[in-house]
Write an enzyme that holds these catalytic residues in place. Structure first.
Site, PDB file in Angstrom:
ATOM      1  N   GLY A  47       2.935  -1.083   4.240  1.00 45.92           N
ATOM      2  CA  GLY A  47       2.957   0.344   3.924  1.00 45.92           C
ATOM      3  C   GLY A  47       4.370   0.813   3.615  1.00 45.92           C
ATOM      4  N   GLY A  48       5.004   1.440   4.596  1.00 43.84           N
ATOM      5  CA  GLY A  48       6.310   2.074   4.402  1.00 43.84           C
ATOM      6  C   GLY A  48       7.340   1.191   3.716  1.00 43.84           C
ATOM      7  N   SER A  91       3.458  -2.036  10.308  1.00 40.59           N
ATOM      8  CA  SER A  91       4.901  -2.104  10.568  1.00 40.59           C
ATOM      9  C   SER A  91       5.527  -3.446  10.170  1.00 40.59           C
ATOM     10  CB  SER A  91       5.214  -1.763  12.028  1.00 40.59           C
ATOM     11  OG  SER A  91       4.819  -0.430  12.308  1.00 40.59           O
ATOM     12  N   ASN A 136       0.870  -1.179   0.000  1.00 41.01           N
ATOM     13  CA  ASN A 136       0.000   0.000   0.000  1.00 41.01           C
ATOM     14  C   ASN A 136       0.905   1.226   0.000  1.00 41.01           C
ATOM     15  OD1 ASN A 136      -1.767   2.063   0.457  1.00 41.01           O
ATOM     16  ND2 ASN A 136      -2.422   1.385   2.494  1.00 41.01           N
ATOM     17  N   TRP A 137       1.032   1.837  -1.149  1.00 32.62           N
ATOM     18  CA  TRP A 137       1.952   2.978  -1.275  1.00 32.62           C
ATOM     19  C   TRP A 137       1.408   4.240  -0.629  1.00 32.62           C
ATOM     20  CZ3 TRP A 137       4.121   2.950  -7.017  1.00 32.62           C
ATOM     21  CH2 TRP A 137       4.749   1.717  -7.263  1.00 32.62           C
ATOM     22  N   LYS A 138       0.142   4.234  -0.286  1.00 34.09           N
ATOM     23  CA  LYS A 138      -0.514   5.423   0.285  1.00 34.09           C
ATOM     24  C   LYS A 138      -0.291   6.620  -0.639  1.00 34.09           C
ATOM     25  CE  LYS A 138      -0.187   3.218   4.749  1.00 34.09           C
ATOM     26  NZ  LYS A 138      -0.104   3.301   6.195  1.00 34.09           N
ATOM     27  N   GLU A 193      -6.891   4.654   7.775  1.00 33.13           N
ATOM     28  CA  GLU A 193      -6.676   6.090   7.509  1.00 33.13           C
ATOM     29  C   GLU A 193      -7.913   6.696   6.856  1.00 33.13           C
ATOM     30  OE1 GLU A 193      -3.012   5.563   5.384  1.00 33.13           O
ATOM     31  OE2 GLU A 193      -2.039   4.957   7.262  1.00 33.13           O
ATOM     32  N   HIS A 239      -9.481   1.220   4.628  1.00 37.98           N
ATOM     33  CA  HIS A 239      -8.234   1.372   5.383  1.00 37.98           C
ATOM     34  C   HIS A 239      -8.486   2.284   6.586  1.00 37.98           C
ATOM     35  CE1 HIS A 239      -4.164   2.536   6.440  1.00 37.98           C
ATOM     36  NE2 HIS A 239      -3.766   1.441   5.816  1.00 37.98           N
ATOM     37  N   GLU A 256      -5.318  -4.915  10.372  1.00 38.05           N
ATOM     38  CA  GLU A 256      -4.320  -3.877  10.599  1.00 38.05           C
ATOM     39  C   GLU A 256      -4.643  -3.131  11.889  1.00 38.05           C
ATOM     40  OE1 GLU A 256      -2.385  -2.739   6.523  1.00 38.05           O
ATOM     41  OE2 GLU A 256      -3.974  -1.333   7.021  1.00 38.05           O
ATOM     42  N   GLY A 264       2.536   2.324  10.850  1.00 40.46           N
ATOM     43  CA  GLY A 264       3.485   3.436  10.756  1.00 40.46           C
ATOM     44  C   GLY A 264       4.193   3.764  12.053  1.00 40.46           C
TER      45      GLY A 264
HETATM   46  P1  13P Z   1       3.063   0.469   7.611  1.00 39.98           P
HETATM   47  O1  13P Z   1       3.585  -0.812   7.018  1.00 39.98           O
HETATM   48  O2  13P Z   1       3.798   1.685   7.125  1.00 39.98           O
HETATM   49  O3  13P Z   1       2.969   0.390   9.114  1.00 39.98           O
HETATM   50  O4  13P Z   1       1.567   0.657   7.061  1.00 39.98           O
HETATM   51  C1  13P Z   1       0.687  -0.417   7.149  1.00 39.98           C
HETATM   52  C2  13P Z   1      -0.520  -0.086   6.381  1.00 39.98           C
HETATM   53  O5  13P Z   1      -1.298   0.784   6.733  1.00 39.98           O
HETATM   54  C3  13P Z   1      -0.758  -0.831   5.138  1.00 39.98           C
HETATM   55  O6  13P Z   1      -2.029  -0.621   4.644  1.00 39.98           O
END
Ligand code: 13P
Length: 253
Positions: free
Chosen positions: A236-237, A215, A11-13, A98, A96, A168, A174
């Site tokens: 994510g990251g 994470s 997930n590149w956000k 967020e 998600h 999640e 994050g």
């Molecule tokens: P991180 O891997 O950056 O913690 O993000 C997880 C996430 O929200 C994937 O959708």
């Protein structure tokens, strides 16, 4: 070996321009070449879906979007429908945390989006997870169960075969503070899986994939993925760096 095919989705956000997306995919591709035992998905921003589709055509990388609207078309300025996405990608992340926290999404809107995605032929990756406050109040099981049930209202067993769940925990996203492998697996195995079996029958409920997100790194992925009911990750990251994303894909082998 698990009977469910593992999936690792990035997930590149809200990261990467079109050119950066092209370069990132080109850097990932040689590192995951010939890996067929893991479903590999990248989920770039909407404007990068076209380049992602072109760069991944004929490869083992699949593409997903990060969000969509539930209506097919109309006066919804700034929104994108499932019918528009289906020409560009196979998957779509829905609900998600967020989006729930910052853009007013609820189990009801998530449910509408899940139905719209399935109707259009997209495979939803439906996200659920408790906040830190809920976790500390001992509400994890109740909250996660409610989100799974609420998001999947009126989904048939046949449709459910195309649904992926991502657990999640919000406090793990994050933060660098992933859930423990045993802790995450407990939620997958003892909370989410039983609900899926109840809703869709033992066969379909047992075959649906439940990803862990929050994470995930190259360092902790193998241990997370070795758990009985963790069928891969939503990353994510670490999905923004080709080396770490490829290492996480390989950890799912
Ligand atoms: P991180 O891997 O950056 O913690 O993000 C997880 C996430 O929200 C994937 O959708």
């Amino acid at each position: 070996m698990k009977s469910r095919k593992p999936m690792v989705a990035g997930n590149w956000k809200m990261n990467k321009t079109i050119y950066e997306a092209r370069d990132l995919i080109r850097a990932i591709l040689p590192q995951v070449e010939n890996i067929e035992a893991v479903d590999i998905v990248v989920c770039p921003p909407h404007v990068c879906l076209g380049v992602a589709k072109r760069e991944t055509e004929g490869t083992n990388i699949m593409v997903g979007a990060q969000n969509m609207h539930w209506e097919a078309s109309g006066a919804y300025t700034g929104e994108i429908s499932a019918g528009m996405l289906v020409d560009l990608c196979q998957y779509v992340i829905i609900g998600h945390s967020e989006r729930r926290a910052m853009f007013g999404e609820t189990d009801a809107t998530v449910n509408k989006k899940v139905h719209a995605a399935l109707k259009a032929g997209l495979k939803p990756i439906m996200c659920v997870g408790e906040t830190l406050e809920e976790n500390q109040a001992g509400q994890t099981a109740a909250v996660v169960e409610g989100m799974v049930r609420g998001g999947l209202i009126d989904v048939t067993p046949e449709q459910a075969q195309n649904v992926i769940i991502a657990y999640e925990p919000v406090w793990a996203i994050g933060t660098g503070l992933a859930a423990t492998p045993e802790g995450a697996n407990g939620v997958h195995k003892d909370v989410i899986r039983p609900v899926l079996r109840e809703l869709f029958g033992p066969e379909v409920g047992g075959a649906m994939r439940i990803l862990y997100g929050g994470s995930v790194t190259a360092a902790n992925a193998a241990e997370l993925f070795s758990q009985s009911d963790i069928d891969g990750g939503l990353v994510g990251g670490a999905s923004l760096k080709p080396d770490s994303f490829a290492a996480i894909v390989k950890a799912a082998l």
